[in-house]
Design a protein around this motif. Structure first.
Motif, PDB file in Angstrom:
ATOM      1  N   ASP A 298       0.812  -1.225   0.000  1.00  0.00           N
ATOM      2  CA  ASP A 298       0.000   0.000   0.000  1.00  0.00           C
ATOM      3  C   ASP A 298       0.841   1.269   0.000  1.00  0.00           C
ATOM      4  OD1 ASP A 298      -2.353  -1.397  -0.049  1.00  0.00           O
ATOM      5  OD2 ASP A 298      -2.779  -1.174   2.100  1.00  0.00           O
ATOM      6  N   ASN A 299       2.132   1.155   0.348  1.00  0.00           N
ATOM      7  CA  ASN A 299       3.049   2.299   0.344  1.00  0.00           C
ATOM      8  C   ASN A 299       2.649   3.390   1.336  1.00  0.00           C
ATOM      9  OD1 ASN A 299       4.097   2.382  -3.188  1.00  0.00           O
ATOM     10  ND2 ASN A 299       4.255   0.795  -1.653  1.00  0.00           N
ATOM     11  N   LEU A 300       2.687   3.044   2.629  1.00  0.00           N
ATOM     12  CA  LEU A 300       2.456   4.047   3.666  1.00  0.00           C
ATOM     13  C   LEU A 300       3.658   4.976   3.781  1.00  0.00           C
ATOM     14  CD1 LEU A 300       0.877   1.821   6.470  1.00  0.00           C
ATOM     15  CD2 LEU A 300      -0.280   3.512   5.051  1.00  0.00           C
ATOM     16  N   PHE A 301       3.457   6.287   4.022  1.00  0.00           N
ATOM     17  CA  PHE A 301       2.189   6.954   4.282  1.00  0.00           C
ATOM     18  C   PHE A 301       1.744   7.801   3.100  1.00  0.00           C
ATOM     19  CE2 PHE A 301       3.821   6.318   8.643  1.00  0.00           C
ATOM     20  CZ  PHE A 301       2.759   5.614   9.171  1.00  0.00           C
ATOM     21  N   LEU A 302       1.981   7.339   1.893  1.00  0.00           N
ATOM     22  CA  LEU A 302       1.559   8.093   0.723  1.00  0.00           C
ATOM     23  C   LEU A 302       0.053   8.327   0.768  1.00  0.00           C
ATOM     24  CD1 LEU A 302       3.496   6.422  -2.244  1.00  0.00           C
ATOM     25  CD2 LEU A 302       4.215   8.298  -0.745  1.00  0.00           C
ATOM     26  N   ALA A 303      -0.380   9.491   0.239  1.00  0.00           N
ATOM     27  CA  ALA A 303      -1.804   9.810   0.104  1.00  0.00           C
ATOM     28  C   ALA A 303      -2.569   9.536   1.393  1.00  0.00           C
ATOM     29  CB  ALA A 303      -2.414   9.025  -1.054  1.00  0.00           C
ATOM     30  N   SER A 304      -1.979   9.940   2.514  1.00  0.00           N
ATOM     31  CA  SER A 304      -2.541   9.667   3.837  1.00  0.00           C
ATOM     32  C   SER A 304      -2.623  10.951   4.659  1.00  0.00           C
ATOM     33  CB  SER A 304      -1.667   8.666   4.611  1.00  0.00           C
ATOM     34  OG  SER A 304      -1.527   7.440   3.932  1.00  0.00           O
ATOM     35  N   ILE A 305      -3.465  10.909   5.686  1.00  0.00           N
ATOM     36  CA  ILE A 305      -3.460  11.906   6.741  1.00  0.00           C
ATOM     37  C   ILE A 305      -2.801  11.260   7.955  1.00  0.00           C
ATOM     38  CG2 ILE A 305      -4.849  13.339   8.272  1.00  0.00           C
ATOM     39  CD1 ILE A 305      -6.967  13.430   6.048  1.00  0.00           C
ATOM     40  N   VAL A 306      -1.776  11.914   8.493  1.00  0.00           N
ATOM     41  CA  VAL A 306      -1.043  11.387   9.638  1.00  0.00           C
ATOM     42  C   VAL A 306      -1.166  12.376  10.792  1.00  0.00           C
ATOM     43  CG1 VAL A 306       1.195  10.639  10.523  1.00  0.00           C
ATOM     44  CG2 VAL A 306       0.589  10.186   8.135  1.00  0.00           C
ATOM     45  N   ALA A 307      -1.511  11.879  11.969  1.00  0.00           N
ATOM     46  CA  ALA A 307      -1.648  12.711  13.166  1.00  0.00           C
ATOM     47  C   ALA A 307      -0.442  12.513  14.068  1.00  0.00           C
ATOM     48  CB  ALA A 307      -2.930  12.372  13.914  1.00  0.00           C
ATOM     49  N   ILE A 308       0.169  13.634  14.499  1.00  0.00           N
ATOM     50  CA  ILE A 308       1.334  13.576  15.380  1.00  0.00           C
ATOM     51  C   ILE A 308       1.173  14.593  16.513  1.00  0.00           C
ATOM     52  CG2 ILE A 308       2.863  12.847  13.514  1.00  0.00           C
ATOM     53  CD1 ILE A 308       3.900  15.720  13.384  1.00  0.00           C
ATOM     54  N   ARG A 309       2.050  14.519  17.517  1.00  0.00           N
ATOM     55  CA  ARG A 309       2.061  15.471  18.624  1.00  0.00           C
ATOM     56  C   ARG A 309       2.924  16.686  18.258  1.00  0.00           C
ATOM     57  NH1 ARG A 309      -2.294  14.377  21.579  1.00  0.00           N
ATOM     58  NH2 ARG A 309      -2.335  12.181  22.274  1.00  0.00           N
ATOM     59  N   PRO A 310       2.458  17.892  18.552  1.00  0.00           N
ATOM     60  CA  PRO A 310       3.188  19.088  18.114  1.00  0.00           C
ATOM     61  C   PRO A 310       4.530  19.300  18.801  1.00  0.00           C
ATOM     62  CG  PRO A 310       1.360  19.693  19.544  1.00  0.00           C
ATOM     63  CD  PRO A 310       1.204  18.234  19.249  1.00  0.00           C
ATOM     64  N   GLU A 311       4.666  18.886  20.054  1.00  0.00           N
ATOM     65  CA  GLU A 311       5.895  19.169  20.795  1.00  0.00           C
ATOM     66  C   GLU A 311       7.000  18.155  20.544  1.00  0.00           C
ATOM     67  OE1 GLU A 311       4.618  21.256  24.870  1.00  0.00           O
ATOM     68  OE2 GLU A 311       3.477  19.433  24.450  1.00  0.00           O
ATOM     69  N   THR A 312       6.598  16.936  20.087  1.00  0.00           N
ATOM     70  CA  THR A 312       7.595  15.875  19.935  1.00  0.00           C
ATOM     71  C   THR A 312       7.615  15.238  18.554  1.00  0.00           C
ATOM     72  OG1 THR A 312       6.023  14.171  20.666  1.00  0.00           O
ATOM     73  CG2 THR A 312       7.334  15.294  22.378  1.00  0.00           C
ATOM     74  N   GLY A 313       6.566  15.428  17.761  1.00  0.00           N
ATOM     75  CA  GLY A 313       6.457  14.737  16.480  1.00  0.00           C
ATOM     76  C   GLY A 313       6.037  13.283  16.613  1.00  0.00           C
ATOM     77  N   GLU A 314       5.628  12.882  17.806  1.00  0.00           N
ATOM     78  CA  GLU A 314       5.243  11.489  18.055  1.00  0.00           C
ATOM     79  C   GLU A 314       4.020  11.096  17.220  1.00  0.00           C
ATOM     80  OE1 GLU A 314       3.317   8.823  21.727  1.00  0.00           O
ATOM     81  OE2 GLU A 314       3.852  10.939  22.004  1.00  0.00           O
ATOM     82  N   TYR A 315       4.095   9.917  16.588  1.00  0.00           N
ATOM     83  CA  TYR A 315       2.980   9.389  15.802  1.00  0.00           C
ATOM     84  C   TYR A 315       1.809   9.018  16.703  1.00  0.00           C
ATOM     85  CZ  TYR A 315       0.243   5.785  13.380  1.00  0.00           C
ATOM     86  OH  TYR A 315      -0.787   5.030  12.863  1.00  0.00           O
ATOM     87  N   VAL A 316       0.568   9.334  16.245  1.00  0.00           N
ATOM     88  CA  VAL A 316      -0.635   8.967  16.993  1.00  0.00           C
ATOM     89  C   VAL A 316      -1.554   8.085  16.141  1.00  0.00           C
ATOM     90  CG1 VAL A 316      -2.673   9.831  18.224  1.00  0.00           C
ATOM     91  CG2 VAL A 316      -0.494  11.068  18.376  1.00  0.00           C
ATOM     92  N   TRP A 317      -1.903   8.535  14.937  1.00  0.00           N
ATOM     93  CA  TRP A 317      -2.732   7.708  14.055  1.00  0.00           C
ATOM     94  C   TRP A 317      -2.550   8.128  12.607  1.00  0.00           C
ATOM     95  CZ3 TRP A 317      -6.042  10.422  11.012  1.00  0.00           C
ATOM     96  CH2 TRP A 317      -6.651  11.589  11.502  1.00  0.00           C
ATOM     97  N   HIS A 318      -3.046   7.298  11.689  1.00  0.00           N
ATOM     98  CA  HIS A 318      -3.035   7.663  10.279  1.00  0.00           C
ATOM     99  C   HIS A 318      -4.246   7.070   9.584  1.00  0.00           C
ATOM    100  CE1 HIS A 318      -1.562   3.542   9.554  1.00  0.00           C
ATOM    101  NE2 HIS A 318      -2.014   3.715   8.316  1.00  0.00           N
ATOM    102  N   PHE A 319      -4.604   7.668   8.463  1.00  0.00           N
ATOM    103  CA  PHE A 319      -5.634   7.118   7.591  1.00  0.00           C
ATOM    104  C   PHE A 319      -5.172   7.298   6.147  1.00  0.00           C
ATOM    105  CE2 PHE A 319      -9.298   7.480   4.783  1.00  0.00           C
ATOM    106  CZ  PHE A 319      -9.990   6.323   5.090  1.00  0.00           C
ATOM    107  N   GLN A 320      -5.076   6.200   5.415  1.00  0.00           N
ATOM    108  CA  GLN A 320      -4.640   6.273   4.017  1.00  0.00           C
ATOM    109  C   GLN A 320      -5.851   6.350   3.098  1.00  0.00           C
ATOM    110  OE1 GLN A 320      -2.341   2.957   2.267  1.00  0.00           O
ATOM    111  NE2 GLN A 320      -0.999   4.501   1.341  1.00  0.00           N
ATOM    112  N   GLU A 321      -5.941   7.448   2.358  1.00  0.00           N
ATOM    113  CA  GLU A 321      -7.078   7.658   1.462  1.00  0.00           C
ATOM    114  C   GLU A 321      -6.935   6.887   0.154  1.00  0.00           C
ATOM    115  OE1 GLU A 321      -8.159  12.194   2.996  1.00  0.00           O
ATOM    116  OE2 GLU A 321      -6.958  11.895   1.182  1.00  0.00           O
ATOM    117  N   THR A 322      -5.719   6.832  -0.384  1.00  0.00           N
ATOM    118  CA  THR A 322      -5.508   6.164  -1.673  1.00  0.00           C
ATOM    119  C   THR A 322      -4.330   5.222  -1.587  1.00  0.00           C
ATOM    120  OG1 THR A 322      -6.288   8.200  -2.743  1.00  0.00           O
ATOM    121  CG2 THR A 322      -5.312   6.512  -4.162  1.00  0.00           C
ATOM    122  N   PRO A 323      -4.549   3.967  -1.169  1.00  0.00           N
ATOM    123  CA  PRO A 323      -3.462   2.986  -1.184  1.00  0.00           C
ATOM    124  C   PRO A 323      -2.963   2.767  -2.614  1.00  0.00           C
ATOM    125  CG  PRO A 323      -5.370   2.185   0.066  1.00  0.00           C
ATOM    126  CD  PRO A 323      -5.817   3.411  -0.667  1.00  0.00           C
TER     127      PRO A 323
END
Length: 703
Positions: A298-323
């Motif tokens: 699917d080639n993550l994280f292309l064509a995706s929305i990725v949620a991170i923390r502003p102070e650290t850049g820590e990953y929280v979640w993602h959703f791929q719209e176009t695998p």
């Protein structure tokens, strides 16, 4: 010290004296209007990025009195895509070549001006003109990204440079293949300035960086595509890329050299309610999925929305719209936060209308898929899985795997591109600058990565000369303003336009929606019905979004003018087919009873002067492929200009092989963005390109 704009470039404020005299007489906004309502302090006005102004002095009853209050000419004729910021009566404007200025928002008087002096040869790194979409503001500082990859902090009072950092790490430019630019607006949250970059059409590995607001020190970096061999980067993204993303890529595809893409070139949104930053991740590099990843994963994280923390850049979640993206279906388009009641339940949602034609609603806190409904016609998927949101691909649309031509709708310019949409809480509608530009996709045979020029993996030769394909594209060209009901999941109304590639949108409490058009109009519509209530001839096409603000009780609407960008494939010339204006890039500011006027202008484009030369057919055919790889991204598919740069069919240099070589090979016009290609093209190859352009010039003359 700020660099001062030459006096010759300060031609502005026609009619200013009249405008100033009217300030006191104009009907005032209620004196109790909060200062916050009068400002436009962030890219989308508020963290929700809904681009809605609560001001309503200009409304459906008064908009007929709207007039130009003042204007300012910019010092370039290139495209303008910036969102001005307005804080306490001062407007901060960014323009092409990443220039910044502060002006009095009431009068247009220039307070300071800063030119970061982006070198002209940086232009070759980008697909879509040397535009800039805006600045960020926090704690007396103005932050702006430069086209050559720097992030600057300027003193908001005087424009003095406080700090400057190179956002592109040296290791990112592996082997000279990868290319990075910045044209998006930074975002600031919790003392961190965040910026992404572009370049996936050429070769890039996407990432977003967070810098300390006060010092410019790097706090974190988040890569959106794994490193070859799953090697760690010492970045905030290491764990999620190692544990989750890497296995969605082939270990041997072209991405291991080109970088894979995934650049976050536009939308970044911070949500204070969830304390999350949402990254809109772009397309693959190259576009061709079989070449990029051997047709695997699917080639993550292309064509995706990725949620991170502003102070650290820590990953929280993602959703791929176009695998498995192979259509340039970026998820980089503007996002906004909406609080909606769905099925009787109040939800805090992230909303986006990306290129692929679906309107998405996701739970902002968790990334849970809520819905994806087509907001425009699309033929590459038959809906999505109702539980996961994964698209149900039409088998023939997987062109890189089938090896056959696919006429895609939307094409690579998308059903909606970067031009911002807006939301009105008064109507409940999201207003989308929608479009339809069909596009043919066909795999390139014997693909090889180039150190300069585009790396798409698409056959760029032959298709534009096929009458059936040209007719199919022409017949499908559409552009419109769409009022989308996100609760009902359907279109409320459409306002048809003459052409695609129109401007961003502003909604106001005056029951109005404002939008500029590619054909040179600036218009206002009834937010409930779409009825056109106002039209102004701006003399030049508009792609930038308007903003609204108030100073001393008077409401203003401001918009940058300058139709721009350069476009790959057939889209650029096709999008411009109904736009015959030339650019007079400027800032227009409107208010009730404004009395300024634009100067009378001769509005003709580049002179059509066919060459008198003859061409060598064999050399011209070889030059065709070279042109498509090295010249098309800026000067248009098949040598038909689609953006603001010269149409090479009418270049005087075609009649002089030495002059042509001096420009194309030696970079005689490098300071203007035309870099030399001597390291990539032999003298004979340069001449072959000239022969191709002569052929195209004579063919146009014959028609």
């Amino acid at each position: 010290m700020p660099r001062t704009r030459p006096l010759s470039a300060r031609r502005h404020l026609s009619g200013l004296g009249v405008a100033l005299a009217l300030c006191a007489a104009a009907p005032a906004v209620a004196q109790t209007t909060p200062i916050a309502d009068s400002n436009w302090p962030q890219h989308g006005r508020t963290p929700a990025e809904q681009r809605y102004s609560p001001l309503k002095q200009i409304n459906t009853d008064t908009v007929s009195r709207l007039g130009l209050a003042w204007y300012q000419d910019f010092d370039t004729f290139r495209g303008q895509e910036g969102t001005p910021l307005v804080i306490d009566g001062v407007m901060y404007v960014t323009t092409n070549w990443s220039k910044v200025e502060a002006v009095e928002a009431e009068t247009g008087k220039v307070l300071w001006y800063y030119d970061p002096r982006v070198p002209g040869n940086a232009a070759v790194r980008g697909c879509c003109d040397t535009v800039n979409r805006g600045a960020a503001y926090a704690d007396g500082r103005v932050f702006v990204g430069t086209f050559d990859g720097r992030l600057l902090a300027l003193d908001a009072k005087n424009g003095h440079l406080l700090w400057s950092v190179n956002t592109i790490p040296q290791e990112a430019t592996l082997g000279g293949i990868r290319s990075y630019t910045i044209d998006g607006a930074p975002r600031v949250a919790k003392g961190v300035v965040m910026i992404g970059n572009g370049g996936a059409e050429f070769g890039a590995r996407g990432f977003v960086s967070g810098f300390d607001e006060k010092t410019g020190a790097l706090k974190w970096r988040f890569y959106t595509v794994p490193a070859p061999g799953n090697k760690p980067d010492g970045a905030a993204s290491d764990k999620i890329l190692h544990d989750r993303a890497y296995r969605t890529w082939s270990p041997t595809g072209a991405w291991t050299t080109s970088g894979g893409g995934g650049t976050v070139w536009d939308s970044i949104v911070y949500d204070p309610e969830t304390d999350l930053v949402f990254l809109g991740v772009g397309n693959g590099s190259p576009w061709n999925y079989r070449v990029r990843s051997d047709g695997v994963g699917d080639n993550l994280f292309l064509a995706s929305i990725v949620a991170i923390r502003p102070e650290t850049g820590e990953y929280v979640w993602h959703f791929q719209e176009t695998p498995m993206d192979q259509w340039d279906f970026t998820a980089s388009q503007p996002m906004m936060l909406l609080d909606l009641t769905l099925n009787g339940e109040k939800r805090h949602l992230l909303a986006q209308a990306p290129k692929n034609g679906f309107f998405y609603l996701l739970d902002a806190a968790t990334g849970e898929f809520v819905s994806a409904t087509p907001y425009t016609f699309l033929n590459w998927a038959k809906g999505v899985d109702p539980k996961t949101g994964r698209p149900n691909f039409v088998p023939d649309s997987l062109w890189s795997l089938t090896g056959k031509v696919w006429m895609g709708i939307p094409g690579s310019l998308g059903g909606h591109n970067w031009a911002p949409m807006a939301y009105s809480p008064d109507t409940g509608y999201v207003y989308i600058p929608a479009q339809e530009l069909p596009e043919p996709f066909l795999p390139e045979k014997n693909f090889a990565l180039h150190k300069m020029g585009v790396n798409l993996g698409i056959d760029l030769t032959g298709l534009p000369d096929d009458p059936k394909i040209v007719n199919a594209v022409n017949s499908g060209l559409k552009g419109w303003l769409e009022a989308w009901d996100p609760v009902a999941g359907k279109v409320a109304f459409k306002v048809p336009h003459d052409t695609p590639w129109n401007g961003g949108v502003l909604a106001t409490a005056g029951n109005l929606v404002f939008q500029g058009l590619a054909t040179g109009g600036f218009e206002a519509y009834d937010a409930h019905t779409g009825k056109r209530l106002y039209h102004f001839d701006a003399h030049s096409g508009i792609v930038a979004p308007p903003v609204s603000y108030a100073v001393n009780g008077r409401q203003y609407i401001a918009v940058e003018v300058g139709w721009g960008g350069a476009f790959p494939l057939m889209g650029g010339a096709m999008a411009r087919h109904a736009n015959t204006t030339i650019n007079h890039s400027r800032l227009l500011v409107f208010a009730l009873d404004g009395q300024a006027s634009l100067p009378t202008e001769i509005r003709t484009g580049q002179a059509v002067v066919p060459t008198q030369q003859t061409f060598d057919a064999a050399k011209a055919e070889k030059g065709y492929m070279l042109y498509q790889h090295f010249c098309m991204a800026c000067h248009g598919d098949n040598a038909v200009a689609g953006g603001v740069l010269p149409d090479l069919r009418w270049s005087g240099a075609l009649d002089n092989d030495a002059a042509f070589s001096a420009i194309v090979s030696k970079g005689a016009l490098e300071n203007y963005g035309m870099v030399g290609f001597s390291k990539m093209l032999t003298p004979q190859e340069t001449e072959n390109i000239r022969q191709f352009l002569i052929r195209r010039s004579l063919a146009a003359k014959a028609h």
